[in-house]
Design a protein around this motif. Structure first.
Motif, PDB file in Angstrom:
ATOM      1  N   LEU A 112       0.832  -1.201   0.000  1.00 57.83           N
ATOM      2  CA  LEU A 112       0.000   0.000   0.000  1.00 57.83           C
ATOM      3  C   LEU A 112       0.868   1.253   0.000  1.00 57.83           C
ATOM      4  N   ALA A 113       1.933   1.241   0.772  1.00 52.42           N
ATOM      5  CA  ALA A 113       2.858   2.378   0.800  1.00 52.42           C
ATOM      6  C   ALA A 113       3.511   2.596  -0.563  1.00 52.42           C
ATOM      7  N   GLU A 114       3.885   1.519  -1.242  1.00 54.47           N
ATOM      8  CA  GLU A 114       4.451   1.622  -2.597  1.00 54.47           C
ATOM      9  C   GLU A 114       3.446   2.285  -3.541  1.00 54.47           C
ATOM     10  N   PHE A 115       2.188   1.825  -3.446  1.00 52.12           N
ATOM     11  CA  PHE A 115       1.138   2.375  -4.299  1.00 52.12           C
ATOM     12  C   PHE A 115       0.964   3.872  -4.053  1.00 52.12           C
ATOM     13  N   PHE A 116       0.897   4.265  -2.787  1.00 47.19           N
ATOM     14  CA  PHE A 116       0.718   5.681  -2.470  1.00 47.19           C
ATOM     15  C   PHE A 116       1.895   6.523  -2.943  1.00 47.19           C
ATOM     16  N   LYS A 117       3.102   5.984  -2.842  1.00 46.96           N
ATOM     17  CA  LYS A 117       4.279   6.711  -3.315  1.00 46.96           C
ATOM     18  C   LYS A 117       4.203   6.915  -4.831  1.00 46.96           C
ATOM     19  N   LEU A 118       3.854   5.872  -5.552  1.00 49.64           N
ATOM     20  CA  LEU A 118       3.721   5.976  -7.004  1.00 49.64           C
ATOM     21  C   LEU A 118       2.594   6.928  -7.385  1.00 49.64           C
ATOM     22  N   SER A 119       1.494   6.854  -6.664  1.00 50.23           N
ATOM     23  CA  SER A 119       0.367   7.739  -6.914  1.00 50.23           C
ATOM     24  C   SER A 119       0.747   9.202  -6.675  1.00 50.23           C
ATOM     25  N   GLU A 120       1.541   9.443  -5.652  1.00 47.46           N
ATOM     26  CA  GLU A 120       1.990  10.801  -5.363  1.00 47.46           C
ATOM     27  C   GLU A 120       2.932  11.313  -6.456  1.00 47.46           C
ATOM     28  N   GLU A 121       3.819  10.453  -6.942  1.00 49.49           N
ATOM     29  CA  GLU A 121       4.698  10.831  -8.058  1.00 49.49           C
ATOM     30  C   GLU A 121       3.866  11.209  -9.275  1.00 49.49           C
ATOM     31  N   ASN A 122       2.864  10.391  -9.561  1.00 54.48           N
ATOM     32  CA  ASN A 122       1.962  10.643 -10.679  1.00 54.48           C
ATOM     33  C   ASN A 122       1.298  12.013 -10.534  1.00 54.48           C
ATOM     34  N   SER A 123       0.799  12.285  -9.368  1.00 52.50           N
ATOM     35  CA  SER A 123       0.116  13.555  -9.104  1.00 52.50           C
ATOM     36  C   SER A 123       1.070  14.745  -9.244  1.00 52.50           C
ATOM     37  N   ASP A 124       2.277  14.617  -8.717  1.00 53.87           N
ATOM     38  CA  ASP A 124       3.266  15.701  -8.812  1.00 53.87           C
ATOM     39  C   ASP A 124       3.600  16.018 -10.262  1.00 53.87           C
ATOM     40  N   ILE A 125       3.834  14.987 -11.056  1.00 53.00           N
ATOM     41  CA  ILE A 125       4.171  15.204 -12.469  1.00 53.00           C
ATOM     42  C   ILE A 125       2.985  15.809 -13.202  1.00 53.00           C
ATOM     43  N   ASN A 126       1.804  15.293 -12.931  1.00 55.52           N
ATOM     44  CA  ASN A 126       0.605  15.812 -13.573  1.00 55.52           C
ATOM     45  C   ASN A 126       0.411  17.298 -13.276  1.00 55.52           C
ATOM     46  N   HIS A 127       0.612  17.694 -12.037  1.00 53.74           N
ATOM     47  CA  HIS A 127       0.472  19.102 -11.672  1.00 53.74           C
ATOM     48  C   HIS A 127       1.511  19.974 -12.363  1.00 53.74           C
ATOM     49  N   ARG A 128       2.773  19.515 -12.405  1.00 56.34           N
ATOM     50  CA  ARG A 128       3.812  20.298 -13.087  1.00 56.34           C
ATOM     51  C   ARG A 128       3.490  20.465 -14.568  1.00 56.34           C
ATOM     52  N   LEU A 129       3.072  19.368 -15.205  1.00 56.35           N
ATOM     53  CA  LEU A 129       2.711  19.445 -16.619  1.00 56.35           C
ATOM     54  C   LEU A 129       1.602  20.471 -16.837  1.00 56.35           C
ATOM     55  N   TYR A 130       0.590  20.390 -16.018  1.00 60.04           N
ATOM     56  CA  TYR A 130      -0.571  21.278 -16.138  1.00 60.04           C
ATOM     57  C   TYR A 130      -0.190  22.737 -15.940  1.00 60.04           C
ATOM     58  N   TYR A 131       0.500  23.035 -14.845  1.00 60.25           N
ATOM     59  CA  TYR A 131       0.820  24.432 -14.543  1.00 60.25           C
ATOM     60  C   TYR A 131       1.766  25.040 -15.565  1.00 60.25           C
ATOM     61  N   TYR A 132       2.736  24.269 -16.032  1.00 69.27           N
ATOM     62  CA  TYR A 132       3.686  24.766 -17.021  1.00 69.27           C
ATOM     63  C   TYR A 132       2.944  25.257 -18.269  1.00 69.27           C
ATOM     64  N   VAL A 133       2.027  24.451 -18.761  1.00 71.56           N
ATOM     65  CA  VAL A 133       1.294  24.803 -19.980  1.00 71.56           C
ATOM     66  C   VAL A 133       0.264  25.899 -19.722  1.00 71.56           C
ATOM     67  N   HIS A 134      -0.498  25.770 -18.665  1.00 69.94           N
ATOM     68  CA  HIS A 134      -1.577  26.730 -18.438  1.00 69.94           C
ATOM     69  C   HIS A 134      -1.073  28.130 -18.086  1.00 69.94           C
ATOM     70  N   LEU A 135      -0.024  28.223 -17.338  1.00 69.86           N
ATOM     71  CA  LEU A 135       0.511  29.557 -17.036  1.00 69.86           C
ATOM     72  C   LEU A 135       1.059  30.226 -18.287  1.00 69.86           C
ATOM     73  N   GLN A 136       1.731  29.455 -19.128  1.00 67.30           N
ATOM     74  CA  GLN A 136       2.211  30.030 -20.387  1.00 67.30           C
ATOM     75  C   GLN A 136       1.044  30.405 -21.292  1.00 67.30           C
ATOM     76  N   ASN A 137       0.028  29.568 -21.308  1.00 67.83           N
ATOM     77  CA  ASN A 137      -1.146  29.829 -22.137  1.00 67.83           C
ATOM     78  C   ASN A 137      -1.867  31.102 -21.692  1.00 67.83           C
ATOM     79  N   ASP A 138      -1.858  31.374 -20.407  1.00 73.07           N
ATOM     80  CA  ASP A 138      -2.477  32.607 -19.908  1.00 73.07           C
ATOM     81  C   ASP A 138      -1.762  33.848 -20.431  1.00 73.07           C
ATOM     82  N   LEU A 139      -0.483  33.724 -20.720  1.00 71.50           N
ATOM     83  CA  LEU A 139       0.296  34.854 -21.221  1.00 71.50           C
ATOM     84  C   LEU A 139       0.283  34.969 -22.737  1.00 71.50           C
ATOM     85  N   ALA A 140       0.071  33.860 -23.401  1.00 70.07           N
ATOM     86  CA  ALA A 140       0.099  33.841 -24.870  1.00 70.07           C
ATOM     87  C   ALA A 140      -1.117  33.074 -25.377  1.00 70.07           C
TER      88      ALA A 140
END
Length: 84
Positions: free
Chosen positions: A43-71
């Motif tokens: 269960l701990a392994e699963f939660f760690k992987l899930s957290e990694e997934n969430s962190d990457i997903n958030h970075r991907l999202y914010y990188y694109v959306h913040l740039q999109n707000d400017l251009a």
């Protein structure tokens, strides 16, 4: 583009694309835990992987959306937004 630095998220579009490819593999990796979460360690392994997934997903999202707000006329950024 802008005076803002997006380096806290990604230093290049190539780095963003690499994380996008990595994120796409998370679905199968997370699904592989189905029916195997009986132990605390698993269960701990699963939660760690899930957290990694969430962190990457958030970075991907914010990188694109913040740039999109400017251009808002940038079609490449709009395409990346649709991917997410």
């Amino acid at each position: 583009m802008s005076k803002w630095s997006f380096a806290p998220f990604y230093t290049s579009n190539e780095a963003w694309s690499a994380d996008l490819a990595l994120l796409q593999g998370f679905i199968d990796r997370l699904a592989s835990y189905k029916g195997t979460l009986a132990s605390a360690a698993r269960l701990a392994e699963f939660f760690k992987l899930s957290e990694e997934n969430s962190d990457i997903n958030h970075r991907l999202y914010y990188y694109v959306h913040l740039q999109n707000d400017l251009a808002t006329d940038n079609t490449e950024l709009k395409g990346k937004t649709q991917i997410l």
